[in-house]
Design an enzyme around this catalytic site. Structure first.
Site, PDB file in Angstrom:
ATOM      1  N   ARG A 662      35.620  39.053  33.368  1.00  0.00           N
ATOM      2  CA  ARG A 662      35.514  39.237  34.802  1.00  0.00           C
ATOM      3  C   ARG A 662      36.155  38.208  35.454  1.00  0.00           C
ATOM      4  O   ARG A 662      35.349  36.898  35.117  1.00  0.00           O
ATOM      5  CB  ARG A 662      34.121  39.743  35.165  1.00  0.00           C
ATOM      6  CG  ARG A 662      33.965  39.936  36.702  1.00  0.00           C
ATOM      7  CD  ARG A 662      33.462  38.661  37.404  1.00  0.00           C
ATOM      8  NE  ARG A 662      33.450  38.794  38.914  1.00  0.00           N
ATOM      9  CZ  ARG A 662      33.036  37.977  39.581  1.00  0.00           C
ATOM     10  NH1 ARG A 662      32.598  36.599  39.120  1.00  0.00           N
ATOM     11  NH2 ARG A 662      32.767  38.173  41.212  1.00  0.00           N
ATOM     12  N   ASP A 664      36.576  35.440  38.512  1.00  0.00           N
ATOM     13  CA  ASP A 664      35.917  34.870  39.670  1.00  0.00           C
ATOM     14  C   ASP A 664      36.972  34.430  40.488  1.00  0.00           C
ATOM     15  O   ASP A 664      37.943  33.823  40.130  1.00  0.00           O
ATOM     16  CB  ASP A 664      34.780  34.058  39.363  1.00  0.00           C
ATOM     17  CG  ASP A 664      33.942  33.655  40.571  1.00  0.00           C
ATOM     18  OD1 ASP A 664      33.420  34.550  41.322  1.00  0.00           O
ATOM     19  OD2 ASP A 664      34.053  32.498  40.906  1.00  0.00           O
ATOM     20  N   GLU A 689      38.012  39.494  40.948  1.00  0.00           N
ATOM     21  CA  GLU A 689      37.228  39.449  42.103  1.00  0.00           C
ATOM     22  C   GLU A 689      38.195  39.049  43.390  1.00  0.00           C
ATOM     23  O   GLU A 689      38.160  37.984  43.622  1.00  0.00           O
ATOM     24  CB  GLU A 689      36.215  38.785  42.092  1.00  0.00           C
ATOM     25  CG  GLU A 689      35.214  38.751  43.506  1.00  0.00           C
ATOM     26  CD  GLU A 689      34.269  37.488  43.694  1.00  0.00           C
ATOM     27  OE1 GLU A 689      33.343  37.758  44.513  1.00  0.00           O
ATOM     28  OE2 GLU A 689      34.799  36.375  43.203  1.00  0.00           O
ATOM     29  N   GLN A 710      46.649  46.882  50.114  1.00  0.00           N
ATOM     30  CA  GLN A 710      48.107  46.358  49.601  1.00  0.00           C
ATOM     31  C   GLN A 710      47.803  44.892  49.205  1.00  0.00           C
ATOM     32  O   GLN A 710      48.507  44.558  48.228  1.00  0.00           O
ATOM     33  CB  GLN A 710      48.956  46.277  50.823  1.00  0.00           C
ATOM     34  CG  GLN A 710      50.154  46.090  50.427  1.00  0.00           C
ATOM     35  CD  GLN A 710      50.971  46.838  49.383  1.00  0.00           C
ATOM     36  OE1 GLN A 710      51.064  47.934  49.804  1.00  0.00           O
ATOM     37  NE2 GLN A 710      51.241  46.385  48.113  1.00  0.00           N
ATOM     38  N   HIS A 771      26.033  41.018  42.403  1.00  0.00           N
ATOM     39  CA  HIS A 771      25.140  39.673  42.798  1.00  0.00           C
ATOM     40  C   HIS A 771      25.340  39.062  43.903  1.00  0.00           C
ATOM     41  O   HIS A 771      24.398  38.407  44.520  1.00  0.00           O
ATOM     42  CB  HIS A 771      25.329  39.010  41.528  1.00  0.00           C
ATOM     43  CG  HIS A 771      26.610  38.236  41.387  1.00  0.00           C
ATOM     44  ND1 HIS A 771      27.732  39.026  40.793  1.00  0.00           N
ATOM     45  CD2 HIS A 771      27.124  37.005  41.596  1.00  0.00           C
ATOM     46  CE1 HIS A 771      28.872  38.148  40.970  1.00  0.00           C
ATOM     47  NE2 HIS A 771      28.599  37.003  41.511  1.00  0.00           N
ATOM     48  N   ASP A 772      26.504  39.331  44.438  1.00  0.00           N
ATOM     49  CA  ASP A 772      26.896  38.539  45.623  1.00  0.00           C
ATOM     50  C   ASP A 772      26.420  39.417  47.182  1.00  0.00           C
ATOM     51  O   ASP A 772      25.613  39.031  47.878  1.00  0.00           O
ATOM     52  CB  ASP A 772      28.202  38.190  45.660  1.00  0.00           C
ATOM     53  CG  ASP A 772      28.606  37.051  44.882  1.00  0.00           C
ATOM     54  OD1 ASP A 772      27.945  36.062  44.699  1.00  0.00           O
ATOM     55  OD2 ASP A 772      29.942  36.936  44.364  1.00  0.00           O
ATOM     56  N   GLN A 777      20.932  37.469  47.550  1.00  0.00           N
ATOM     57  CA  GLN A 777      21.934  37.025  48.406  1.00  0.00           C
ATOM     58  C   GLN A 777      22.183  37.970  49.637  1.00  0.00           C
ATOM     59  O   GLN A 777      21.979  37.457  50.687  1.00  0.00           O
ATOM     60  CB  GLN A 777      23.283  37.033  47.776  1.00  0.00           C
ATOM     61  CG  GLN A 777      23.078  35.439  46.600  1.00  0.00           C
ATOM     62  CD  GLN A 777      24.333  34.905  46.445  1.00  0.00           C
ATOM     63  OE1 GLN A 777      24.829  34.007  46.982  1.00  0.00           O
ATOM     64  NE2 GLN A 777      25.167  35.732  45.368  1.00  0.00           N
ATOM     65  N   LYS A 855      29.867  66.705  46.780  1.00  0.00           N
ATOM     66  CA  LYS A 855      29.904  66.223  48.300  1.00  0.00           C
ATOM     67  C   LYS A 855      28.977  65.353  48.660  1.00  0.00           C
ATOM     68  O   LYS A 855      27.659  65.076  47.966  1.00  0.00           O
ATOM     69  CB  LYS A 855      29.657  67.765  49.219  1.00  0.00           C
ATOM     70  CG  LYS A 855      28.164  67.913  49.139  1.00  0.00           C
ATOM     71  CD  LYS A 855      27.514  67.831  50.433  1.00  0.00           C
ATOM     72  CE  LYS A 855      26.178  68.215  50.536  1.00  0.00           C
ATOM     73  NZ  LYS A 855      25.349  67.665  51.499  1.00  0.00           N
TER      74      LYS A 855
END
Length: 885
Positions: A662, A664, A689, A710, A771-772, A777, A855
């Site tokens: 992942r 950052d 991210e 985009q 977590h953000d 937070q 739905k």
């Protein structure tokens, strides 16, 4: 001959049946047949369950159904043929409720004590520290030695953990008392309460509890005391608010100390380990398949079941007769309540099924919100032919996978044509670029065609993978290399679990806590786990890395990290490392006092820092992205920097065992550098991210968010598709659609999903919280009470869904588990085809891969009736999901 109705006898426990089945030698083949009424047989069945054998101890019992919905009970010298025997471990989750309380009490002049207690059983730990006079920020310090209760342990250099003790033997209340040292310079006491059994943390308004011991302690919204309440974790009940006298002997600042007692309701999920034992026998007299199910689960247990035939595992309803207390459920399945054992330690049932059936599928229902299955799949009991060998297995070996047979399949013959089409489409893109025409729409259409073709090719690959006998598999494993499907983008069937929140570092042993949850997360159906940043860091959460090769962090040691990765690999879950490549904190100052010189193994100088961040006086080139102003931004255009980062990523793959990354804050540097890193480290899966603001006009979110998605697609394209990206566009649109009841936003002008998942689904990682955005937070928290609508969307739609740790261990757990099971059961994947059938003010509905309908919203929708038979799979507040039976 006498006949006996089958229903009551079908519930005899396999253990109880042992009292009437004896496989010792017999002297004759005499068949004894007796007739009883249904009422009489029910009495006999209960007596047998209690241990009364009614004289049949030396004969085995065969059950034969007759045309009049009855069964023949006969003793015979032949024993039943065991064709399947399995023990499945299951874990149930119960909800326990209690209260937590905090009391500040004056014992005598200048002698105060703080007590924290909890009424729930468990292994409770007070994780605490102090703030001293003059401290700024939210970091903790360790308290003076004389304030630490017996049994306290120091956690690194910033906290103390003290176990709560029972007030008395047999009492459920646990409590710890801290004697406050008012002569010290302690300004406030900070703490959170932790349940070691579940790993849950209990906080105040999403932050640490803070008890001020001075008048001028700043209120960050988390103070507690005579005039403050807990708030976030439950309704506050102020029992006593009593003002104490001024302490003439204490410092001036402490004269306002006031006694208080505050409490609030809390609840915790308590897991219990149980098992389900299943035995299938082929009756030699009738050829019926006799299946016994026994479990030690407490309370009422209902078997929700169906049978399989014609080579598929689709549920069908068998012909009667059925066991006692069996009911038809929506013409899709049967529900049978198991009979309670007389001993009260579980329940049992017996099912007699036609010999032509191929298997029995079932799940267990404990209540309306609690269902148990086998590691995300239905329990499956295969009925083998009489010439087949008996199967005796543990649950790990009977996860419902199709037995392997010796077969040779050529993949290339099926996929060559598709690969040729994909190449032609890629050539089309190139030719349009060379013509320099306005081809954005053309490119999108071509990419969508490629996605469809790739999905078709991969589907063929999965369905035609050669299978072998166990012997040939063992030989092949020794000689053949493993096939890797894709570098950086996985198989397409991944479900990601974020394995931490913003507070996870505070325990100091997070890796060990995660190891204890490996089996549980695997059973829920997760395939990938995202771990927190592993490196030494200036900030305890890990996002301000310093020495990249020092993997001893607030989450645990490097050895604990390796153990954690191995543990999850053992249960079939791949592990992502959180790689912070955009910035790095320096070890030393330059001659101007600016921190931009690095130490450790990567001892870079200021040439590694970008030149256009005025805070850190770098001598590198200008940044290729947005600057992160809290730390020196790394200049990835430098050859030595890229070389070192590639070596570090490869070292992490080999040394720790990470399967991918992942990434950052990838807005900070060009995606082409990421391609370089992915080519070097060859991750199984990688996601970046790329988080920036959506488009708004006068405070209102714009309907068209093409410009936003985009930018994310451009970054993915810069990596040459070697990494996916979090679909921030989809999260933002879901926020407004759900919060303002504007579900029409969930379809773009072309009738496609409006986020990255609508343009490049195989590279979109969908999520609703992390977590953000959430945790303590809360930078962009998902609309409260609507989280399950969000999960109903991302767990049924294309893209790779990510589930936040806090939501797994919350009241949403059972609903999330049901959606995870559905996604795995129906084999939805990142390239699944979505057909939006309704997007109006109060409802959004879609059909995915023609086998799942969903739905969300308060409005009405039902999937169309016709050739497909739809049944409700999961439903909750303002959402509903159906599947084809």
């Amino acid at each position: 001959m006498s006949t006996v109705p089958i229903e009551p006898l079908l519930h005899l426990s396999p253990l109880r049946r042992s009292s009437i089945i004896h496989r010792g030698p017999t002297t004759s083949s005499l068949n004894l047949r007796c007739h009883f009424t249904s009422k009489k047989l029910h009495s006999i069945g209960r007596s047998i369950a209690s241990g009364n054998s009614f004289g049949f101890r030396r004969r085995s019992v065969a059950i034969r159904a007759s045309s009049s919905d009855t069964a023949v009970v006969e003793t015979t010298s032949q024993s039943d043929d065991v064709i399947f025997k399995g023990v499945f471990p299951v874990q149930r989750i119960d909800k326990a409720e209690g209260k937590i309380y905090v009391r500040l009490k004056k014992v005598k002049e200048n002698d105060w004590e703080l007590s924290v207690g909890c009424s729930l059983p468990g292994k409770w730990i007070l994780h605490w520290g102090v703030s001293y006079v003059g401290d700024t920020g939210s970091e903790w310090d360790q308290p003076p030695e004389d304030m630490r209760p017996p049994g306290s342990l120091a956690i690194k250099d910033y906290a103390i953990e003290t176990p709560l003790e029972k007030l008395s033997e047999g009492d459920s209340f646990h409590e710890v008392t801290i004697n406050l040292n008012l002569e010290s310079s302690v300004a406030a006491l900070n703490f959170v309460l932790k349940d070691e059994e579940t790993g849950a943390w209990y906080q105040h308004k999403g932050r640490d509890f803070k008890v001020p011991l001075l008048d001028d302690v700043p209120d960050d919204g988390n103070l507690i005391g005579a005039k403050k309440g807990f708030g976030a974790l439950g309704k506050l009940s102020n029992i006593i608010v009593k003002q104490g006298k001024s302490s003439s002997g204490s410092t001036k600042e402490r004269k306002g100390l006031i006694e208080f007692y505050e409490e609030m309701p809390i609840s915790k999920h308590v897991s219990g380990d149980n098992s389900v034992s299943v035995t299938a026998r082929k009756c030699p007299e009738t050829s019926k398949n006799i299946v016994s199910i026994e479990t030690d689960l407490p309370g009422d247990v209902t078997v929700h079941w169906g049978v399989c035939k014609n080579g598929s595992k689709k549920w069908e309803i068998p012909a009667e007769p059925y066991p006692e207390e069996t009911f038809l459920f929506k013409n899709k399945a049967l529900r049978t309540r198991l009979q309670r054992k007389d001993s009260g330690d579980g329940s049992f049932g017996l099912f007699s099924l036609d010999e032509k059936l191929e298997g029995l599928c079932f799940v267990l229902k404990l209540n309306e919100n609690t269902w148990l299955n086998n590691r995300g799949e239905d329990f499956y009991v295969p009925f083998l032919t009489s010439t087949s060998l008996p199967v005796e297995t543990e649950a790990a070996q009977v996860s419902g996978k199709t037995p392997k047979t010796n077969q040779e399949v050529s993949e290339s013959g099926f996929t060559d044509e598709i690969i040729t089409e994909i190449r032609n489409l890629a050539i089309d893109i190139s030719s349009h670029k060379n013509q320099k025409t306005n081809v954005k729409e053309v490119h999108i259409n071509i990419l969508q065609e490629i996605e469809k073709l790739a999905a078709e090719a991969y589907s063929i690959f999965r369905s035609t993978t050669p299978t072998f006998t166990p012997e040939s598999v063992l030989e092949a494993e020794a000689d053949e290399p493993k096939i890797k499907i894709s570098s950086g983008t996985g198989s397409g069937f991944e479900i990601l679990c974020q394995g931490f929140n913003w507070e996870s570092h505070k325990s100091g042993r997070w890796y060990k806590e995660l190891q204890e949850k490996a089996d549980e997360l695997a059973s829920l159906g997760f395939t990938v786990l995202w771990l927190p940043p592993p490196t030494e860091s200036v900030s305890p959460e890990g996002y301000m890395p310093k020495d990249l090769y020092n993997l001893n962090s607030r989450y645990g040691t490097i050895d604990e990290l390796k153990e954690t990765v191995k543990r999850f690999h053992k249960v079939g879950i791949k592990v992502l490392g959180d790689a912070v490549l955009n910035h790095r904190c320096a070890h030393f100052q330059n001659s101007n006092g600016v921190w931009n010189l690095f130490g450790g193994r990567l001892n870079w100088d200021d040439r590694a820092v970008v030149a256009d961040d005025p805070h850190f006086q770098g001598r590198g080139n200008k940044s290729s992205g947005d600057n992160f102003h809290a730390a020196p931004n790394i200049d990835h255009s430098q050859d030595f920097v890229r070389k070192d980062i590639k070596e570090w990523l490869c070292w992490m793959r080999e040394e720790v065992g990470y399967d991918g990354w992942r990434l950052d804050f990838v807005r900070g540097f060009w995606g082409g550098y990421v391609k370089d890193y992915m080519d070097a480290s060859k991750p199984y899966f990688a996601v970046g991210e790329y988080w920036d603001s959506l488009s708004y006009t006068y405070g209102e979110m714009d309907y068209n968010q093409d410009a936003h998605r985009q930018r994310i697609v451009d970054w993915i394209n810069a990596t040459s598709g070697g990494a996916g990206a979090f679909d921030v566009t989809t999260k933002g649109i879901l926020h407004t659609a759900l919060q303002k009841c504007e579900y029409w936003r969930l379809s773009d002008p072309k009738g496609k999903p409006p986020g990255v998942v609508g343009w490049w689904p195989s590279r979109a990682v969908t999520f609703i919280e992390n977590h953000d955005t959430g945790s303590t937070q809360g930078h962009w928290r998902f609309p409260g009470g609507k989280e399950m609508q969000g999960y109903a969307y991302i767990l049924t739609h294309p893209g790779t869904p990510a589930v936040f740790f806090d939501h797994i261990y919350s009241d949403y757990r059972s609903e999330i588990a049901s959606l995870l099971s559905l996604r795995n059961r129906q084999k939805l994947h990142c390239r699944s085809e979505v057909n939006i059938v309704k997007s109006e003010r109060d409802v959004y509905a879609a059909i995915i891969d023609e086998k799942v309908a969903m739905k969300i919203g308060p409005g009405h929708y039902e999937p169309p009736s016709g050739s497909q038979n739809w049944s409700v799979a999961v439903e909750g507040r303002d959402y509903k999901v159906w599947e084809t039976s």
